[in-house]
Motif scaffolding. Structure first.
Motif, PDB file in Angstrom:
ATOM      1  N   GLY A 147       0.817  -1.199   0.000  1.00 56.33           N
ATOM      2  CA  GLY A 147       0.000   0.000   0.000  1.00 56.33           C
ATOM      3  C   GLY A 147       0.857   1.257   0.000  1.00 56.33           C
ATOM      4  N   LEU A 148       0.428   2.252  -0.761  1.00 53.80           N
ATOM      5  CA  LEU A 148       1.070   3.569  -0.789  1.00 53.80           C
ATOM      6  C   LEU A 148       0.019   4.597  -0.407  1.00 53.80           C
ATOM      7  CD1 LEU A 148       3.506   5.422  -1.466  1.00 53.80           C
ATOM      8  CD2 LEU A 148       2.641   5.507  -3.828  1.00 53.80           C
ATOM      9  N   GLY A 149       0.221   5.261   0.723  1.00 49.58           N
ATOM     10  CA  GLY A 149      -0.734   6.258   1.173  1.00 49.58           C
ATOM     11  C   GLY A 149      -0.572   7.563   0.416  1.00 49.58           C
ATOM     12  N   LEU A 150      -1.669   8.123  -0.044  1.00 53.12           N
ATOM     13  CA  LEU A 150      -1.650   9.366  -0.806  1.00 53.12           C
ATOM     14  C   LEU A 150      -2.543  10.392  -0.121  1.00 53.12           C
ATOM     15  CD1 LEU A 150      -1.950   7.874  -4.409  1.00 53.12           C
ATOM     16  CD2 LEU A 150       0.116   8.780  -3.325  1.00 53.12           C
ATOM     17  N   ALA A 151      -2.064  11.646  -0.102  1.00 54.14           N
ATOM     18  CA  ALA A 151      -2.793  12.704   0.590  1.00 54.14           C
ATOM     19  C   ALA A 151      -3.454  13.695  -0.350  1.00 54.14           C
ATOM     20  CB  ALA A 151      -1.848  13.457   1.523  1.00 54.14           C
ATOM     21  N   GLY A 152      -3.030  13.725  -1.619  1.00 52.16           N
ATOM     22  CA  GLY A 152      -3.599  14.700  -2.535  1.00 52.16           C
ATOM     23  C   GLY A 152      -2.823  14.754  -3.833  1.00 52.16           C
ATOM     24  N   GLU A 153      -2.978  15.879  -4.551  1.00 51.74           N
ATOM     25  CA  GLU A 153      -2.316  16.047  -5.846  1.00 51.74           C
ATOM     26  C   GLU A 153      -1.577  17.381  -5.872  1.00 51.74           C
ATOM     27  OE1 GLU A 153      -5.334  15.536  -8.814  1.00 51.74           O
ATOM     28  OE2 GLU A 153      -5.456  13.364  -8.460  1.00 51.74           O
ATOM     29  N   LEU A 154      -0.432  17.375  -6.527  1.00 53.74           N
ATOM     30  CA  LEU A 154       0.405  18.557  -6.672  1.00 53.74           C
ATOM     31  C   LEU A 154       0.429  18.940  -8.144  1.00 53.74           C
ATOM     32  CD1 LEU A 154       2.374  20.562  -5.332  1.00 53.74           C
ATOM     33  CD2 LEU A 154       4.198  18.892  -5.727  1.00 53.74           C
ATOM     34  N   THR A 155      -0.078  20.125  -8.456  1.00 56.99           N
ATOM     35  CA  THR A 155      -0.191  20.583  -9.836  1.00 56.99           C
ATOM     36  C   THR A 155       0.786  21.727 -10.071  1.00 56.99           C
ATOM     37  OG1 THR A 155      -2.534  19.976  -9.860  1.00 56.99           O
ATOM     38  CG2 THR A 155      -1.791  21.478 -11.572  1.00 56.99           C
ATOM     39  N   PHE A 156       1.467  21.708 -11.219  1.00 57.60           N
ATOM     40  CA  PHE A 156       2.489  22.720 -11.503  1.00 57.60           C
ATOM     41  C   PHE A 156       2.689  22.832 -13.016  1.00 57.60           C
ATOM     42  CE2 PHE A 156       4.265  18.575 -10.708  1.00 57.60           C
ATOM     43  CZ  PHE A 156       5.156  18.366 -11.747  1.00 57.60           C
ATOM     44  N   PRO A 157       3.181  23.997 -13.496  1.00 55.04           N
ATOM     45  CA  PRO A 157       3.407  24.191 -14.935  1.00 55.04           C
ATOM     46  C   PRO A 157       4.852  23.887 -15.336  1.00 55.04           C
ATOM     47  CG  PRO A 157       3.558  26.292 -13.826  1.00 55.04           C
ATOM     48  CD  PRO A 157       3.315  25.263 -12.748  1.00 55.04           C
ATOM     49  N   LEU A 158       5.018  23.332 -16.522  1.00 58.49           N
ATOM     50  CA  LEU A 158       6.327  23.186 -17.146  1.00 58.49           C
ATOM     51  C   LEU A 158       6.171  23.491 -18.627  1.00 58.49           C
ATOM     52  CD1 LEU A 158       7.826  19.889 -15.608  1.00 58.49           C
ATOM     53  CD2 LEU A 158       8.546  22.235 -15.125  1.00 58.49           C
ATOM     54  N   ASP A 159       6.929  24.458 -19.126  1.00 55.17           N
ATOM     55  CA  ASP A 159       6.889  24.821 -20.543  1.00 55.17           C
ATOM     56  C   ASP A 159       5.464  25.054 -21.042  1.00 55.17           C
ATOM     57  OD1 ASP A 159       9.627  24.647 -20.634  1.00 55.17           O
ATOM     58  OD2 ASP A 159       9.652  22.591 -21.396  1.00 55.17           O
ATOM     59  N   GLY A 160       4.672  25.749 -20.228  1.00 55.57           N
ATOM     60  CA  GLY A 160       3.336  26.108 -20.652  1.00 55.57           C
ATOM     61  C   GLY A 160       2.291  25.026 -20.503  1.00 55.57           C
ATOM     62  N   GLN A 161       2.686  23.847 -20.048  1.00 60.56           N
ATOM     63  CA  GLN A 161       1.744  22.750 -19.856  1.00 60.56           C
ATOM     64  C   GLN A 161       1.596  22.465 -18.363  1.00 60.56           C
ATOM     65  OE1 GLN A 161       0.031  21.113 -22.400  1.00 60.56           O
ATOM     66  NE2 GLN A 161       0.945  22.685 -23.730  1.00 60.56           N
ATOM     67  N   GLU A 162       0.391  22.121 -17.954  1.00 64.20           N
ATOM     68  CA  GLU A 162       0.142  21.813 -16.555  1.00 64.20           C
ATOM     69  C   GLU A 162       0.293  20.316 -16.310  1.00 64.20           C
ATOM     70  OE1 GLU A 162      -3.875  22.257 -14.379  1.00 64.20           O
ATOM     71  OE2 GLU A 162      -2.821  24.145 -13.963  1.00 64.20           O
ATOM     72  N   HIS A 163       0.953  19.970 -15.219  1.00 65.73           N
ATOM     73  CA  HIS A 163       1.184  18.569 -14.878  1.00 65.73           C
ATOM     74  C   HIS A 163       0.748  18.327 -13.432  1.00 65.73           C
ATOM     75  CE1 HIS A 163       3.555  18.080 -18.555  1.00 65.73           C
ATOM     76  NE2 HIS A 163       4.082  19.250 -18.266  1.00 65.73           N
ATOM     77  N   THR A 164       0.419  17.092 -13.145  1.00 68.43           N
ATOM     78  CA  THR A 164      -0.055  16.736 -11.809  1.00 68.43           C
ATOM     79  C   THR A 164       0.618  15.453 -11.340  1.00 68.43           C
ATOM     80  OG1 THR A 164      -2.206  17.782 -12.155  1.00 68.43           O
ATOM     81  CG2 THR A 164      -2.073  16.138 -10.410  1.00 68.43           C
ATOM     82  N   LEU A 165       1.045  15.462 -10.083  1.00 69.41           N
ATOM     83  CA  LEU A 165       1.583  14.266  -9.442  1.00 69.41           C
ATOM     84  C   LEU A 165       0.769  13.956  -8.194  1.00 69.41           C
ATOM     85  CD1 LEU A 165       5.446  14.984  -9.562  1.00 69.41           C
ATOM     86  CD2 LEU A 165       4.170  13.371 -10.997  1.00 69.41           C
ATOM     87  N   LYS A 166       0.499  12.690  -7.986  1.00 67.99           N
ATOM     88  CA  LYS A 166      -0.112  12.254  -6.724  1.00 67.99           C
ATOM     89  C   LYS A 166       0.972  12.250  -5.650  1.00 67.99           C
ATOM     90  CE  LYS A 166      -3.486   9.223  -9.023  1.00 67.99           C
ATOM     91  NZ  LYS A 166      -3.028   9.426 -10.412  1.00 67.99           N
ATOM     92  N   VAL A 167       0.646  12.781  -4.471  1.00 68.39           N
ATOM     93  CA  VAL A 167       1.667  12.956  -3.435  1.00 68.39           C
ATOM     94  C   VAL A 167       1.203  12.399  -2.096  1.00 68.39           C
ATOM     95  CG1 VAL A 167       2.710  14.991  -4.515  1.00 68.39           C
ATOM     96  CG2 VAL A 167       0.822  15.290  -2.888  1.00 68.39           C
TER      97      VAL A 167
END
Length: 251
Positions: A147-167
């Motif tokens: 199991g990997l516990g996740l608390a939310g999502e981290l959204t950020f821009p790179l080169d004009g595109q938005e990306h999201t990582l589960k954190v």
């Protein structure tokens, strides 16, 4: 006009890199791990190269040597000469980690390949917490799912595109992501870890990929690092942060 003023972000990154190298190569740092011994694999309680026997007793392990019993809870340590034994528990299963300063991985260590600071990889991100914590099953470096516990999502821009990582969220409030990108396995290790400072009241924090780090399993095979969860593979080539272990010089 020229100036002799130092590049402060790169100077700070260099200091951070030097501290990382010192930490992983310390006598009982991650490079010194020579074994993670799961108690279920040794019904007689005798672990490889460790004197005495081990047994589970409620919320601890008991190590018995020559009639002397030592009770060790999760994360407790015991010294054995120059070695350090650390007790861990994962999903109810007990194990003992054996750290040896003479480990071949430590004595052969030549450094960590890391990319110089580039401002493009340091951006503002926003953390969106889940209403309640979530746990998903992901494969670990030892081939088992945990199991990997996740608390939310981290959204950020790179080169004009938005990306999201589960954190995940650590006890000190920092965010932690296990991620891969277009360089993973081809220019960098197969996945990396990213840490971000605790977000403010509005969820804002800095996402600095210049400080992406290698997972512990890149240094020693006996770590059980989780692989990136679904959705945590960035489509961009993150040519930043720690990339690989430095190859030792050829003899």
């Amino acid at each position: 006009m020229t100036t002799d003023a130092p590049d402060f972000p790169e100077a700070a990154r260099k200091q951070w890199h030097e501290e990382r190298v010192a930490a992983v190569s310390a006598p009982h740092g991650v490079l010194s791990l020579v074994g993670t011994h799961w108690l279920d694999d040794y019904p007689d309680g005798r672990l490889p190269a460790i004197p005495g026997t081990w047994s589970a007793d409620g919320d601890a392990l008991v190590h018995t040597v020559d009639g002397r019993r030592t009770r060790l809870g999760a994360d407790a340590t015991e010294t054995l000469g120059e070695r350090r034994l650390v007790v861990i528990v994962r999903e109810g299963l007990w194990a003992v980690r054996d750290f040896d300063p003479a480990a071949p991985a430590r004595t052969a260590f030549a450094g960590i390949d890391a990319t110089p600071y580039d401002a493009r990889w340091s951006v503002e991100g926003r953390h969106t917490p889940y209403g309640t914590g979530r746990e998903i099953r992901v494969e670990n470096a030892d081939g088992k799912e945990r199991g990997l516990g996740l608390a939310g999502e981290l959204t950020f821009p790179l080169d004009g595109q938005e990306h999201t990582l589960k954190v995940a969220r650590l006890g000190d409030g920092r965010l932690w992501a296990v991620f891969a990108d277009a360089t993973s396995g081809a220019g960098s290790y197969r996945f990396r870890f990213l840490y971000a400072e605790a977000p403010d009241a509005d969820g804002r924090t800095t996402v600095d990929l210049n400080r992406a780090v290698l997972p512990n399993c890149a240094f020693a095979d006996h770590f059980i690092c989780p692989f990136p969860p679904p959705g945590n593979t960035l489509p961009v080539a993150v040519e930043a942060g720690e990339r690989n272990l430095t190859a030792p010089p050829s003899v």
